[in-house]
Motif scaffolding. Structure first.
Motif, PDB file in Angstrom:
ATOM      1  N   TYR A 256       1.888  70.862 -60.249  1.00 21.17           N
ATOM      2  CA  TYR A 256       3.049  70.320 -59.555  1.00 21.17           C
ATOM      3  C   TYR A 256       2.891  68.812 -59.383  1.00 21.17           C
ATOM      4  O   TYR A 256       2.661  68.317 -58.280  1.00 21.17           O
ATOM      5  CB  TYR A 256       3.230  70.993 -58.192  1.00 21.17           C
ATOM      6  CG  TYR A 256       3.529  72.462 -58.304  1.00 21.17           C
ATOM      7  CD1 TYR A 256       4.823  72.893 -58.591  1.00 21.17           C
ATOM      8  CD2 TYR A 256       2.524  73.404 -58.165  1.00 21.17           C
ATOM      9  CE1 TYR A 256       5.109  74.240 -58.721  1.00 21.17           C
ATOM     10  CE2 TYR A 256       2.810  74.758 -58.294  1.00 21.17           C
ATOM     11  CZ  TYR A 256       4.099  75.170 -58.574  1.00 21.17           C
ATOM     12  OH  TYR A 256       4.373  76.500 -58.711  1.00 21.17           O
TER      13      TYR A 256
ATOM     14  N   GLU B 118       4.982  66.387 -59.326  1.00 21.96           N
ATOM     15  CA  GLU B 118       5.944  65.727 -58.447  1.00 21.96           C
ATOM     16  C   GLU B 118       5.545  65.872 -56.982  1.00 21.96           C
ATOM     17  O   GLU B 118       5.730  64.952 -56.178  1.00 21.96           O
ATOM     18  CB  GLU B 118       7.352  66.290 -58.677  1.00 21.96           C
ATOM     19  CG  GLU B 118       7.582  67.723 -58.218  1.00 21.96           C
ATOM     20  CD  GLU B 118       6.939  68.775 -59.104  1.00 21.96           C
ATOM     21  OE1 GLU B 118       6.896  69.945 -58.689  1.00 21.96           O
ATOM     22  OE2 GLU B 118       6.481  68.418 -60.219  1.00 21.96           O
ATOM     23  N   ARG B 119       4.942  67.016 -56.616  1.00 22.00           N
ATOM     24  CA  ARG B 119       4.499  67.209 -55.239  1.00 22.00           C
ATOM     25  C   ARG B 119       3.305  66.303 -54.932  1.00 22.00           C
ATOM     26  O   ARG B 119       3.197  65.754 -53.842  1.00 22.00           O
ATOM     27  CB  ARG B 119       4.139  68.678 -55.006  1.00 22.00           C
ATOM     28  CG  ARG B 119       3.780  69.018 -53.562  1.00 22.00           C
ATOM     29  CD  ARG B 119       4.950  68.828 -52.612  1.00 22.00           C
ATOM     30  NE  ARG B 119       5.957  69.851 -52.798  1.00 22.00           N
ATOM     31  CZ  ARG B 119       6.013  70.985 -52.085  1.00 22.00           C
ATOM     32  NH1 ARG B 119       5.122  71.233 -51.156  1.00 22.00           N
ATOM     33  NH2 ARG B 119       6.995  71.841 -52.316  1.00 22.00           N
TER      34      ARG B 119
ATOM     35  N   ALA C 221       3.175  63.272 -52.136  1.00 20.09           N
ATOM     36  CA  ALA C 221       2.145  63.233 -51.105  1.00 20.09           C
ATOM     37  C   ALA C 221       1.393  61.909 -51.126  1.00 20.09           C
ATOM     38  O   ALA C 221       1.092  61.328 -50.079  1.00 20.09           O
ATOM     39  CB  ALA C 221       1.171  64.401 -51.306  1.00 20.09           C
TER      40      ALA C 221
ATOM     41  N   ALA D  76       0.378  70.578 -47.667  1.00 20.15           N
ATOM     42  CA  ALA D  76       0.917  69.942 -48.868  1.00 20.15           C
ATOM     43  C   ALA D  76       1.540  70.965 -49.811  1.00 20.15           C
ATOM     44  O   ALA D  76       2.487  70.659 -50.541  1.00 20.15           O
ATOM     45  CB  ALA D  76      -0.190  69.167 -49.587  1.00 20.15           C
TER      46      ALA D  76
ATOM     47  N   LEU E 237       5.569  76.271 -51.928  1.00 20.19           N
ATOM     48  CA  LEU E 237       5.372  76.491 -53.358  1.00 20.19           C
ATOM     49  C   LEU E 237       5.018  77.948 -53.613  1.00 20.19           C
ATOM     50  O   LEU E 237       4.410  78.615 -52.774  1.00 20.19           O
ATOM     51  CB  LEU E 237       4.251  75.588 -53.888  1.00 20.19           C
ATOM     52  CG  LEU E 237       4.511  74.086 -53.850  1.00 20.19           C
ATOM     53  CD1 LEU E 237       3.305  73.345 -54.402  1.00 20.19           C
ATOM     54  CD2 LEU E 237       5.760  73.728 -54.640  1.00 20.19           C
TER      55      LEU E 237
ATOM     56  N   TRP F  86      -5.076  68.994 -56.866  1.00 26.89           N
ATOM     57  CA  TRP F  86      -4.869  68.680 -55.458  1.00 26.89           C
ATOM     58  C   TRP F  86      -6.165  68.317 -54.739  1.00 26.89           C
ATOM     59  O   TRP F  86      -6.181  67.370 -53.958  1.00 26.89           O
ATOM     60  CB  TRP F  86      -4.207  69.869 -54.753  1.00 26.89           C
ATOM     61  CG  TRP F  86      -2.729  69.863 -54.887  1.00 26.89           C
ATOM     62  CD1 TRP F  86      -1.991  70.572 -55.781  1.00 26.89           C
ATOM     63  CD2 TRP F  86      -1.791  69.095 -54.127  1.00 26.89           C
ATOM     64  NE1 TRP F  86      -0.666  70.296 -55.618  1.00 26.89           N
ATOM     65  CE2 TRP F  86      -0.511  69.397 -54.598  1.00 26.89           C
ATOM     66  CE3 TRP F  86      -1.921  68.181 -53.079  1.00 26.89           C
ATOM     67  CZ2 TRP F  86       0.631  68.830 -54.074  1.00 26.89           C
ATOM     68  CZ3 TRP F  86      -0.781  67.616 -52.551  1.00 26.89           C
ATOM     69  CH2 TRP F  86       0.473  67.932 -53.042  1.00 26.89           C
TER      70      TRP F  86
END
Length: 303
Positions: free
Chosen positions: A229, A231-232, A236, A255, A259, A269
């Motif tokens: 992801y 874009e996430r 963030a 975060a 999802l 992440w």
């Protein structure tokens, strides 16, 4: 004990490169499941490179396993990774140095001068880096692994937190003693890596640990290609105030809120967080010089 945010490839269901890494890990370590590796199993090339660096640095060759475990524990303690501290306390017991294992777990320091110097360096307290590439590789491996495990796994090594009991720690160490004390031939894990291998850093002096490290930085350095992801992550990072996210997984849960619970969804992440940053490692390592302080950066976020 269990994984957070991900559903890693289990050994019985693994196929292809993931299955081969698990097979070799079981043969060399004596464990069929290693959460530190399973945490990155959604990216087979990353799994293979992580295993290669771990094996060639921490396990292979004639260098003292006790010294390598001292470095692993020092880095993990500095990074406040309870799972890795617990696991490598057990592995230090496996080397037969029970008193040292308990001393370090209690917050003490090694009595032996060389071990004390290695532990202080691993904690980031001195710039006196060792020359042995295996020790350097061990430190680098655990600065990466600590971040994966802390974000993606609960703190307990054994069910119910049994690793908190001294008698259990000694018993568990004994079960790991034979593989931990076995001399593993260097370089065997390199055949798992993509060819051609990237150039190893100068500090490795031809050691397979350097080739494994170069492979891991190359795979992890692809960054966005590993993000499920992107874009996430970008959003963030745009909101980030420059502070250090807290240890543990709560910040990651926030975060990822909303999802779908897809397999392996948080690739990349854990690499967003940085803490205890010391020095400027990227330029140092890419120029091939020996790192002089423990680094707490994370390769995928360094691109």
């Amino acid at each position: 004990m269990g994984f957070l945010h991900i559903s890693p490839a289990e050994p019985k269901a693994a196929t292809g490169l993931v299955a081969e890494v698990y097979r070799r890990q079981a043969a060399d370590v004596g464990l069929t499941r290693m959460p530190a590796l399973m945490a990155v199993s959604s990216v087979p090339a990353l799994l293979a490179a992580t295993w290669s660096l771990l094996r060639e640095s921490l396990m292979a060759g004639p260098l003292s396993r006790t010294e390598r475990e001292v470095v692993a524990l020092g880095v993990s303690t500095a990074n406040r990774c309870p799972y890795c501290v617990g696991a490598h306390t057990l592995f230090l017991h496996a080397t037969g140095d029970h008193a040292l294992a308990e001393t370090l777990l209690a917050g003490g320091r090694p009595a032996e001068p060389r071990q004390a110097a290695l532990y202080a360096w691993a904690m980031g307290e001195t710039r006196d880096a060792p020359e042995a590439p295996e020790l350097l590789g061990t430190a680098l491996a655990f600065h990466f692994i600590n971040r994966m495990v802390t974000a993606l796994h609960t703190p307990d090594v054994l069910p119910g937190g049994l690793q908190k009991t001294r008698l259990v720690r000694r018993a568990a160490g004994r079960t790991l003693a034979r593989p931990a004390r076995r001399l593993l031939p260097p370089g065997e894990s390199l055949r798992l890596l993509d060819a051609p291998h990237p150039a190893a850093p100068a500090w490795a002096h031809g050691s397979p640990a350097g080739t494994a490290y170069a492979a891991l930085t190359e795979v992890a350095g692809r960054g966005g290609a590993l993000l499920t992801y992107p874009e996430r992550v970008a959003a963030a990072v745009a909101r980030w105030d420059g502070g250090h996210p807290p240890m543990g997984g709560s910040w990651l849960a926030d975060a990822l809120s909303g999802l779908p619970a897809a397999e392996g969804r948080p690739r990349g992440w854990p690499c967003w967080r940085r803490w205890r940053r010391t020095g400027s490692p990227r330029g140092t390592w890419r120029r091939g010089r020996t790192p002089t302080r423990a680094w707490s950066g994370c390769w995928p976020s360094a691109r």
